[in-house]
Design a protein around this motif. Structure first.
Motif, PDB file in Angstrom:
ATOM      1  N   ILE A 120     -40.141  -2.204 -30.451  1.00 18.49           N
ATOM      2  CA  ILE A 120     -40.688  -1.053 -31.192  1.00 18.49           C
ATOM      3  C   ILE A 120     -42.185  -0.935 -30.932  1.00 18.49           C
ATOM      4  O   ILE A 120     -42.703   0.162 -30.685  1.00 18.49           O
ATOM      5  N   MET A 123     -30.892  -4.451 -31.808  1.00 20.49           N
ATOM      6  CA  MET A 123     -30.578  -4.213 -33.214  1.00 20.49           C
ATOM      7  C   MET A 123     -29.132  -4.574 -33.518  1.00 20.49           C
ATOM      8  O   MET A 123     -28.823  -5.124 -34.578  1.00 20.49           O
ATOM      9  N   LEU A 155     -33.297  -1.410 -27.148  1.00 20.44           N
ATOM     10  CA  LEU A 155     -33.608  -1.547 -28.571  1.00 20.44           C
ATOM     11  C   LEU A 155     -32.328  -1.526 -29.394  1.00 20.44           C
ATOM     12  O   LEU A 155     -32.142  -2.336 -30.315  1.00 20.44           O
ATOM     13  N   TYR A 156     -31.436  -0.604 -29.046  1.00 27.07           N
ATOM     14  CA  TYR A 156     -30.178  -0.481 -29.788  1.00 27.07           C
ATOM     15  C   TYR A 156     -29.379  -1.784 -29.678  1.00 27.07           C
ATOM     16  O   TYR A 156     -28.841  -2.280 -30.657  1.00 27.07           O
ATOM     17  N   ILE A 202     -29.982   5.489 -26.537  1.00 32.15           N
ATOM     18  CA  ILE A 202     -29.120   4.821 -27.507  1.00 32.15           C
ATOM     19  C   ILE A 202     -27.658   5.204 -27.288  1.00 32.15           C
ATOM     20  O   ILE A 202     -26.766   4.393 -27.475  1.00 32.15           O
TER      21      ILE A 202
END
Lengths: 268, 264
Positions: A240, A228, A224-225, A214
């Motif tokens: 996730i 998001m 993922l970061y 991240i």
């Protein structure tokens, strides 16, 4: 006699005192942070809204090559960091343990170095290594090596120091040199614990690798970061799920290897 | 067999695993883009960069106190509330207190939580509740539940059953059994685990702060992002003091409990 039974005992009073004090401190800190713990149980609307946006998860994203590469990067980061980190921690542990290192100043210096590595938080490592070697999984890996050495150096030292002394004495009494004592008396005793801890380190490192991603360490955490940040919650949910599956699989695999290696005691 | 017996017979079993390991290292290093020549260059750069960071900017020190206090408060509250929640989950996850269906569901939930790193929980919570202290505390508390729930559940399963039986024999209901027979037995373990988790939460609150839970981690991240390295170094020093202080404090409390048996 009856009155004595009714009166609370000194121990009870002490317990009540501890509980009241911690209650007051807790409430005080809650007020200081303006944090209402009951909000979590009272108001489910944000989570509901979020679930509405997250479902259904966009699993088609997972077949893209970037995601495959990110998974491979995270796993490689964790693997390499576990390997080199445990190797370095192992060597340093021999230099700090009282029964393998006779020179006191070496023990003190290496011990202080290990403590320093341990207390520096992961965030500082990743920020420094990103500036040193640039964004990407290499910097994440280097940070992870430093974290692993800090976490497991002290542990390995304890393992070496707890090894049985009589075996070392026996080997020493027949004229073995210090290195031979380590090889034939200390090493056979600590290898199983060492391997078990290396597998545990891999378990831990895969989680830390995701967190470091991240902050620019690359890998699946970064993907993922990003998902998001740009509010692609359906992609994020799929990622996730992928992360959960990856972590569970790695946990199972490390359990399997632990039983395979330690159960048969091949390496003794 | 002499002590210098390095015959191949003893070591041939290790050849295949070693070769596999080396191949794996080569492969993963290629995936990571790692190499020793890069490492050398990077280390030189890193050392010169650490030199640039010195000396720390002491004028920024007063700005750091408030976020540091906030980080400690976040870790503290998360530990307390997380431990309380964890006890509830642990009781539900212990096979000697609950029926198998509830136990398996609770164990599954705890396992699910354990396999998610705290930072991902925080990202989800930030998406739901927005940036700030609330998300940070809830993420850390949930992490607490995952770790302590499992450990305490295992501890509860191994407690002395005669005590539960004797309390039941005088007519206690389920809640009274838990309060008078189960809780007193797990309190010493509970306190030492909670202290351990508090140390962890202090460390985690720093990394979570950088993602947006507030506190000293956020200060550190912005200082590095704005290339104010002297300020960043001050934050690093404050963090080191915090981490060491938390460790010493929990060690102190642990020793005190061990000596006095205060909570038994």
């Amino acid at each position: 006699m009856n009155e004595l039974l009714i009166l609370p005992s000194a121990k009870y009073k002490q317990k009540v005192g501890y509980l009241t004090a911690s209650l007051f401190v807790t409430v005080g800190v809650c007020i200081y942070l303006k944090y209402n713990p009951f909000l979590l149980f009272a108001d489910f609307s944000p989570i509901q809204r979020l679930l509405g946006e997250m479902l259904p998860p966009n699993f088609s994203l997972l077949w893209q090559p970037t995601i495959g590469r990110a998974i491979a990067q995270t796993a490689s980061m964790a693997f390499l960091a576990t390997f080199y980190g445990c190797l370095i921690a192992f060597i340093l542990a021999f230099l700090t343990a009282t029964n393998t290192m006779p020179l006191k100043f070496v023990r003190v210096i290496v011990g202080a170095f290990l403590s320093l590595l341990r207390i520096i938080p992961p965030l500082v490592y990743i920020l420094i290594f990103i500036i040193a070697v640039g964004l990407g999984s290499f910097s994440g890996m280097l940070a992870l090596i430093a974290i692993t050495v800090g976490m497991f150096g002290r542990l390995f030292t304890d393992i070496i120091e707890n090894a049985e002394h009589s075996a070392a004495d026996a080997v020493f009494s027949v004229g073995a040199s210090r290195l031979q004592v380590i090889r034939f008396a200390v090493l056979p005793q600590i290898i199983p614990a060492f391997i078990a801890n290396c597998l545990y380190a891999f378990d831990v490192n895969i989680r830390v690798a995701i967190s470091l991603g991240i902050f620019g360490g690359g890998g699946i955490g970064y993907q993922l970061y990003m998902a998001m940040q740009v509010l692609h919650y359906q992609d994020a949910f799929a990622l996730i799920c992928l992360i959960i599956i990856m972590i569970v699989l790695i946990e199972k695999a490390s359990d399997y290897f632990r039983i395979m290696i330690l159960g048969k005691e091949k390496l003794r | 067999m002499t002590i210098n017996d390095f015959s191949p017979k003893r070591y041939y079993k290790l050849v295949l695993p070693t070769a596999g390991l080396l191949a794996l290292i080569k492969l993963t290093a290629w995936v990571c883009g790692a190499g020793f020549e890069q490492l050398g260059k990077g280390l030189l750069q890193g050392i010169s960069f650490v030199k640039i960071m010195f000396p720390p900017d002491w004028s920024a020190f007063p700005d750091m106190l408030e976020p540091a206090l906030q980080s400690i408060a976040i870790a503290f509250i998360a530990t307390i509330l997380g431990t309380l929640l964890a006890v509830v989950f642990a009781i539900a996850a212990a096979s000697n207190l609950t029926n198998p269906i509830v136990r398996n569901i609770t164990r599954f939930l705890i396992g699910l939580e354990r396999s998610l790193p705290e930072i991902i929980i925080l990202l989800i919570l930030i998406a739901g509740y927005g940036l700030g202290v609330f998300s940070g505390i809830v993420a850390l508390s949930l992490g607490c539940v995952g770790m302590l729930g499992k450990l305490l559940g295992d501890i509860i399963e191994e407690i002395d059953y005669t005590m539960i039986e004797s309390v039941e024999a005088v007519g206690a209901d389920k809640l009274q059994v838990i309060w008078f027979a189960v809780i007193p037995q797990i309190v010493p373990n509970l306190v030492s685990l909670a202290l351990f988790r508090f140390e962890m939460n202090i460390r985690l609150s720093i990394i979570l702060g950088a993602v947006g839970a507030g506190g000293i981690g956020y200060e550190l991240d912005t200082a590095f992002g704005l290339l104010q390295f002297h300020r960043g170094l001050t934050a690093v020093l404050v963090i080191l003091v915090m981490v060491v202080g938390a460790e010493q404090l929990s060690q102190f409390i642990r020793n005190k409990i061990k000596l006095k048996g205060a909570l038994k």
